[in-house]
Design an enzyme around this catalytic site. Structure first.
Site, PDB file in Angstrom:
ATOM      1  N   LYS A  54       0.852  -1.203   0.000  1.00 38.83           N
ATOM      2  CA  LYS A  54       0.000   0.000   0.000  1.00 38.83           C
ATOM      3  C   LYS A  54       0.885   1.250   0.000  1.00 38.83           C
ATOM      4  CE  LYS A  54      -0.452  -0.518   4.965  1.00 38.83           C
ATOM      5  NZ  LYS A  54      -0.875   0.390   5.997  1.00 38.83           N
ATOM      6  N   ARG A 150      -9.556   0.452  16.126  1.00 38.87           N
ATOM      7  CA  ARG A 150      -9.529   1.284  14.930  1.00 38.87           C
ATOM      8  C   ARG A 150     -10.503   0.691  13.921  1.00 38.87           C
ATOM      9  NH1 ARG A 150      -3.969   1.690  11.490  1.00 38.87           N
ATOM     10  NH2 ARG A 150      -4.659  -0.404  10.961  1.00 38.87           N
ATOM     11  N   TYR A 274      16.482  30.395   7.430  1.00 38.43           N
ATOM     12  CA  TYR A 274      15.350  31.213   7.872  1.00 38.43           C
ATOM     13  C   TYR A 274      15.337  31.354   9.390  1.00 38.43           C
ATOM     14  CZ  TYR A 274      13.400  31.026   3.174  1.00 38.43           C
ATOM     15  OH  TYR A 274      13.203  31.170   1.835  1.00 38.43           O
ATOM     16  N   MET A 322      12.563  24.838   1.375  1.00 38.10           N
ATOM     17  CA  MET A 322      11.859  24.006   0.387  1.00 38.10           C
ATOM     18  C   MET A 322      12.821  23.187  -0.485  1.00 38.10           C
ATOM     19  SD  MET A 322       9.096  25.089  -2.515  1.00 38.10           S
ATOM     20  CE  MET A 322       7.864  25.711  -1.400  1.00 38.10           C
TER      21      MET A 322
HETATM   22  C1  LIG Z   1      -3.799  -4.345   8.361  1.00 36.77           C
HETATM   23  C2  LIG Z   1      -2.325  -4.206   8.230  1.00 36.77           C
HETATM   24  N1  LIG Z   1      -1.556  -5.307   8.182  1.00 36.77           N
HETATM   25  C3  LIG Z   1      -0.209  -5.235   8.083  1.00 36.77           C
HETATM   26  C4  LIG Z   1       0.426  -4.015   8.027  1.00 36.77           C
HETATM   27  C5  LIG Z   1       1.932  -3.975   7.940  1.00 36.77           C
HETATM   28  O1  LIG Z   1       2.473  -3.372   9.073  1.00 36.77           O
HETATM   29  P1  LIG Z   1       4.052  -3.156   9.190  1.00 36.77           P
HETATM   30  O2  LIG Z   1       4.407  -2.194   8.125  1.00 36.77           O
HETATM   31  O3  LIG Z   1       4.245  -2.579  10.546  1.00 36.77           O
HETATM   32  O4  LIG Z   1       4.653  -4.490   8.990  1.00 36.77           O
HETATM   33  C6  LIG Z   1      -0.325  -2.844   8.081  1.00 36.77           C
HETATM   34  C7  LIG Z   1       0.336  -1.544   8.045  1.00 36.77           C
HETATM   35  O5  LIG Z   1      -0.066  -0.548   8.497  1.00 36.77           O
HETATM   36  C8  LIG Z   1      -1.755  -2.938   8.180  1.00 36.77           C
HETATM   37  O6  LIG Z   1      -2.513  -1.841   8.234  1.00 36.77           O
END
Ligand SMILES: Cc1ncc(COP(=O)(O)O)c(C=O)c1O
Length: 377
Positions: A54, A150, A274, A322
């Site tokens: 992701k 969550r 700055y 920047m």
């Molecule tokens: C549902 C879920 N599984 C696995 C992971 C992987 O976590 P990590 O990057 O800490 O291994 C994430 C990351 O946020 C996640 O949201």
């Protein structure tokens, strides 16, 4: 190394080969990515691996990461429908799981039609899916809330949803999953409780494949491995538990680099950048480096944040702007304009830079901006 950058979606970005005039770039090592996935494999010998790609492969380029990882893993995890769609276009056969999204009926149909599995974390959605007639069976990962609060169902909702989904003709296979809140904590007690909650709930339905472990769980909690591991950050070289060593030590995949564009000597009492945040108490030699928050280096990095120049560490001095940042090279030898500077990566862990900046490697990796050229080797 492929010297042609792959970022260049913006018309202002040069697409020339990298040479001594390339100011700021990131290098990605496929060897390190392969090393890290082998570490996952060694830690979880009998498990399947869902590689988390992701957020554009944690900023490493999802297309590249999936290509490198595909021979070593059993599927890929994403967090947005658009990510699943891109990945499906690239990998027609891969197992893809869409985490934590809120989808409408049309999107669930798309997932079913395209063999994308979805996480179901809400009882209403489980009921809705069980009642839908879908073009092809939709496989689901049913999520229990074990303590993070969550996403995920209560044990009661989970236990009502499983049989509904298992009996529904539109549903393919089911995996049980949860996500840890504290797996990187040196005190293992909370994670042990969370593992027990998941096993207790899932165990009521026989031998359903189980997935709990993120990177910290994989490393620190072998009892949480179950059927599917979900490694993210460890694939990209950060060890959230800081405990792996020797052959199991992870290697940084991303190295963020820039060059010195100017060097000047300043007198005691002078300031830099700055607001002249850094004030010299004695004569100092300062290098100006061609990277700033417009490239993804954190603006809030404090004085003293380390940078690496020719194998020598030097402290950030003055506010990050920047396009530029300034570093105190008074104690370094043999440094000149044009020299490479490592902002993080090989030789300087992103986690260490993150610690100075009050953040984590995950955020640093995903914030490198589009104008930065990317070289995959
Ligand atoms: C549902 C879920 N599984 C696995 C992971 C992987 O976590 P990590 O990057 O800490 O291994 C994430 C990351 O946020 C996640 O949201």
């Amino acid at each position: 190394m492929n010297n042609t950058p792959t970022h260049a979606s913006s018309p202002t970005c040069a697409t020339t080969e990298r040479d001594e005039n390339t100011t700021t770039w990131v290098e990605f090592s496929s060897q390190s990515l392969q090393h890290n996935v082998r570490v996952v494999r060694r830690l979880g010998k009998d498990c399947r691996i869902l590689a988390m790609v992701k957020a554009n492969g944690y900023g490493h380029g999802a297309n590249w990461a999936t290509r490198v990882l595909a021979p070593f893993v059993d599927g890929f995890g994403v967090a947005r429908l658009a990510e699943a769609q891109c990945l499906r276009a690239q990998l027609p056969e891969a197992r893809i799981v869409l985490m934590g999204s809120r989808l409408g009926e049309a999107q669930y149909r798309w997932c079913a039609d395209n063999g994308v599995e979805t996480v179901v974390h809400d009882e209403h959605v489980a009921t809705q899916l069980a009642a839908m007639s879908l073009p092809r069976p939709l496989s689901v990962w049913l999520k229990l809330n074990v303590g993070m609060n969550r996403l995920g169902m209560s044990p009661e909702a989970f236990c009502r949803s499983h049989p509904r989904l298992a009996a529904a003709p539109g549903i393919g296979h089911i995996v049980h999953m949860s996500h840890f809140s504290d797996a990187d904590d040196p005190d293992p007690s909370e994670t042990r409780k969370q593992v027990a909650r998941m096993r207790q709930c899932s165990g009521q339905f026989g031998e359903v494949p189980l997935s709990m472990a993120n990177s910290a769980g994989i490393i620190a909690h072998p009892d949480s491995h179950g059927s599917w591991l979900r490694p993210g950050i460890m694939l990209y070289g950060d060890d959230p538990t800081n405990t792996l060593s020797g052959d199991l030590a992870l290697k940084p995949v991303m190295t963020f680099k820039s060059r010195i564009v100017a060097i000047r000597d300043i007198a005691a009492g002078e300031g830099i950048g700055y607001s002249r945040r850094y004030r010299a108490t004695q004569p100092r030699r300062i290098a100006t480096v061609g990277a700033g928050y417009g490239d993804g280096y954190p603006r809030h990095a404090p004085d003293g944040t380390p940078l690496l120049i020719k194998g020598q560490r030097a402290p950030l001095a003055g506010r990050v702007s920047m396009d530029l940042l300034t570093v105190d090279i008074s104690d370094l030898v043999d440094v000149s304009v044009g020299d490479e500077v490592t902002l993080w990566g090989e030789g300087l862990p992103a986690a260490e830079v993150g610690q100075h900046c009050g953040t984590i490697s995950y955020e640093l990796f995903t914030r490198v901006t589009e104008r930065v050229a990317r070289y995959h080797r």
